[in-house]
Design an enzyme around this catalytic site. Structure first.
Site, PDB file in Angstrom:
ATOM      1  N   GLY A 160       0.822  -1.203   0.000  1.00 33.94           N
ATOM      2  CA  GLY A 160       0.000   0.000   0.000  1.00 33.94           C
ATOM      3  C   GLY A 160       0.856   1.254   0.000  1.00 33.94           C
ATOM      4  N   ASP A 169       6.432  -5.553   5.104  1.00 35.97           N
ATOM      5  CA  ASP A 169       6.999  -6.873   5.392  1.00 35.97           C
ATOM      6  C   ASP A 169       6.796  -7.853   4.240  1.00 35.97           C
ATOM      7  OD1 ASP A 169       4.229  -6.746   6.195  1.00 35.97           O
ATOM      8  OD2 ASP A 169       4.467  -8.690   7.140  1.00 35.97           O
ATOM      9  N   THR A 182       6.049   1.528   5.648  1.00 35.09           N
ATOM     10  CA  THR A 182       4.694   1.170   6.068  1.00 35.09           C
ATOM     11  C   THR A 182       4.224   2.118   7.154  1.00 35.09           C
ATOM     12  OG1 THR A 182       3.313  -0.497   7.162  1.00 35.09           O
ATOM     13  CG2 THR A 182       5.666  -0.604   7.610  1.00 35.09           C
ATOM     14  N   ASP A 188       2.159   1.285   9.160  1.00 36.04           N
ATOM     15  CA  ASP A 188       1.887   0.410  10.300  1.00 36.04           C
ATOM     16  C   ASP A 188       3.061   0.350  11.276  1.00 36.04           C
ATOM     17  OD1 ASP A 188      -0.469  -0.073   9.011  1.00 36.04           O
ATOM     18  OD2 ASP A 188      -0.001  -2.141   8.448  1.00 36.04           O
ATOM     19  N   GLY A 245      -3.564  -0.667  10.604  1.00 33.10           N
ATOM     20  CA  GLY A 245      -2.591  -1.444  11.357  1.00 33.10           C
ATOM     21  C   GLY A 245      -3.029  -2.890  11.348  1.00 33.10           C
ATOM     22  N   ARG A 246      -2.667  -3.606  10.259  1.00 38.06           N
ATOM     23  CA  ARG A 246      -3.174  -4.967  10.069  1.00 38.06           C
ATOM     24  C   ARG A 246      -2.749  -5.904  11.185  1.00 38.06           C
ATOM     25  NH1 ARG A 246      -5.083  -7.850   6.172  1.00 38.06           N
ATOM     26  NH2 ARG A 246      -4.772  -6.237   4.621  1.00 38.06           N
ATOM     27  N   GLU A 305      -7.016   8.117   3.990  1.00 38.20           N
ATOM     28  CA  GLU A 305      -6.704   9.553   3.960  1.00 38.20           C
ATOM     29  C   GLU A 305      -5.243   9.822   4.292  1.00 38.20           C
ATOM     30  OE1 GLU A 305     -10.774   9.173   6.131  1.00 38.20           O
ATOM     31  OE2 GLU A 305      -8.919   8.027   5.879  1.00 38.20           O
ATOM     32  N   ARG A 334      -2.467   7.600   3.620  1.00 36.44           N
ATOM     33  CA  ARG A 334      -1.425   6.876   2.884  1.00 36.44           C
ATOM     34  C   ARG A 334      -0.731   7.691   1.805  1.00 36.44           C
ATOM     35  NH1 ARG A 334      -3.362   1.068   1.139  1.00 36.44           N
ATOM     36  NH2 ARG A 334      -4.566   2.300  -0.357  1.00 36.44           N
TER      37      ARG A 334
END
Length: 419
Positions: A19, A114, A139, A141, A186-187, A306, A308
């Protein structure tokens, strides 16, 4: 135009996977400038691994200093990005390596999280020394396995923008006496949710790291209900809770209707955006509050897309210019099979082998350390049910009154949250 072996000059390829994140263009620009000044031709590979795995050599373009010298101010990716996974089969990986070889690329910089890092490591292994590969960790994240004080680029900008959004929601909540449930990206790890929540000083933040897995949805619901009740006991009917979106992957599937049919991406991850987690939690909390005779308006709000492609803040612009330069310098000077980092002001290449989990064969993920002072301070400021609420009779009485319960009933209903 097709680029092939006709040009025998050393070539550096740059691609972006996963992403978007703020400051991608800054890495591309810095790496291009350093490589071109070193006499290296630079090819920008469009859309990550998407075309490479198809054997397509046409979706590349030369990058120049003039073209990239000012791209660091803008969000997005001038090379696009995609989640194509070249490691899904040995055939795809071999075709990807062959296409890169046909392009005459002997050095490759990958920019991503990752999953892209793992793809880069596998590509380096498959090439058997013909291709030098380095990876720049990107990322929002913030979950690549680096030291806790080393951020992945894009995180700081995403947190900055996220805090601004939440700040507005906090003002709206207070003005209208309502609650907002903000679901932050935040997967796997809750760094962004915690970073936004702590910086904005929201009422409470929930991350998956604080719960056992799988977690009953009821426990998340009760934690939020407890926070709302405690806030009411203090005379406030408004608040903002930030929830890490990765919670949805830790909730028992049987607790979320339809989650078993949700589509997964090329890396096998649930497409979290297709699970309306905020509304699922909101509905369950409102039902629980209604049973207690409490009428509270709750609005769910996803905050992620919004952030990224936002223009990077100066921190990320400077940080990524260092990373881009470091990546190009390392690979040009013979470095390979490494993730590029800046630690305590120094360039540190981290070998892929050091960040691999030997048990899974995949890249390790850095989770929120709930035993750290950073988390404990955040928790200390949160308005939520805590152990001391049950040891103080007066506080227990206030909470029970706000919940329209007896102290005994309240203890029986909520004390399990803190045991």
């Amino acid at each position: 135009m097709k680029y092939g072996r006709a040009n025998t000059m050393s070539k550096l390829g740059i691609l972006v996977g996963g992403g978007p994140a703020p400051a991608i263009n800054s890495v591309i620009g810095a790496a291009t400038i350093h490589a071109r000044r070193s006499g290296i031709e630079v090819l920008g590979i469009q859309d990550g691994f998407k075309w490479l795995v198809e054997g397509d050599t046409t979706h590349v373009r030369p990058l120049t200093i003039d073209e990239t010298s000012r791209v660091h101010f803008r969000g997005g990716s001038i090379l696009g990005t995609a989640r194509t996974n070249p490691t899904k089969s040995p055939e795809l990986l071999a075709r990807c390596a062959k296409t890169i070889d046909e392009l005459g690329i002997s050095m490759l910089i990958t920019i991503g999280g990752d999953d892209t890092c793992y793809s880069a490591s596998e590509l380096a292994r498959t090439s058997r020394g013909r291709l030098r590969v380095v990876h720049v960790p990107k990322t929002i994240d913030n979950d690549l396995d680096l030291p806790q004080d080393v951020y992945t680029f894009g995180f700081q900008t995403a947190r900055h923008i996220g805090v601004k959004i939440v700040e507005n929601l906090m003002a709206d909540a207070k003005s209208t006496s309502r609650w907002y449930f903000v679901v932050a990206m935040g997967r796997k790890a809750g760094h962004l949710a915690l970073g936004i929540g702590k910086a904005a000083s929201v009422t409470l933040t929930l991350v998956s790291e604080e719960f056992e897995s799988p977690v009953p949805l009821a426990k998340i619901v009760d934690t939020l209900v407890g926070g709302i009740v405690k806030r009411l006991a203090r005379g406030r009917s408004d608040g903002v809770a930030v929830l890490a979106e990765g919670l949805v992957e830790h909730v028992r599937e049987s607790d979320i209707e339809g989650i078993e049919g949700v589509e997964r991406d090329a890396h096998g991850h649930i497409r979290i955006a297709e699970v309306d987690f905020g509304n699922i939690v909101k509905t369950a909390v409102q039902k629980r509050l209604k049973e207690m005779g409490i009428d509270i308006t709750i609005v769910s709000k996803d905050v992620g897309y919004e952030l990224r492609c936002a223009d990077p803040i100066p921190f990320d612009m400077e940080y990524t210019r260092d990373l881009g330069y470091g990546a190009a310098h390392h690979v040009i000077n013979g470095g390979t099979d490494a993730l590029i980092s800046i630690q305590r002001g120094h360039f540190v290449p981290v070998p892929f082998s050091q960040i691999m989990d030997p048990a899974t064969g995949r890249m390790r993920v850095r989770m929120v350390d709930i035993d750290s002072d950073r988390y404990k301070i955040a928790y200390g400021y949160m308005v939520r049910i805590k152990p001391e609420d049950f040891s103080d009779p007066q506080e227990l009485e206030r909470l029970a009154h706000a919940a329209n319960m007896t102290p005994e009933h309240f203890r029986a209903r909520f004390e399990y949250l803190v045991k």
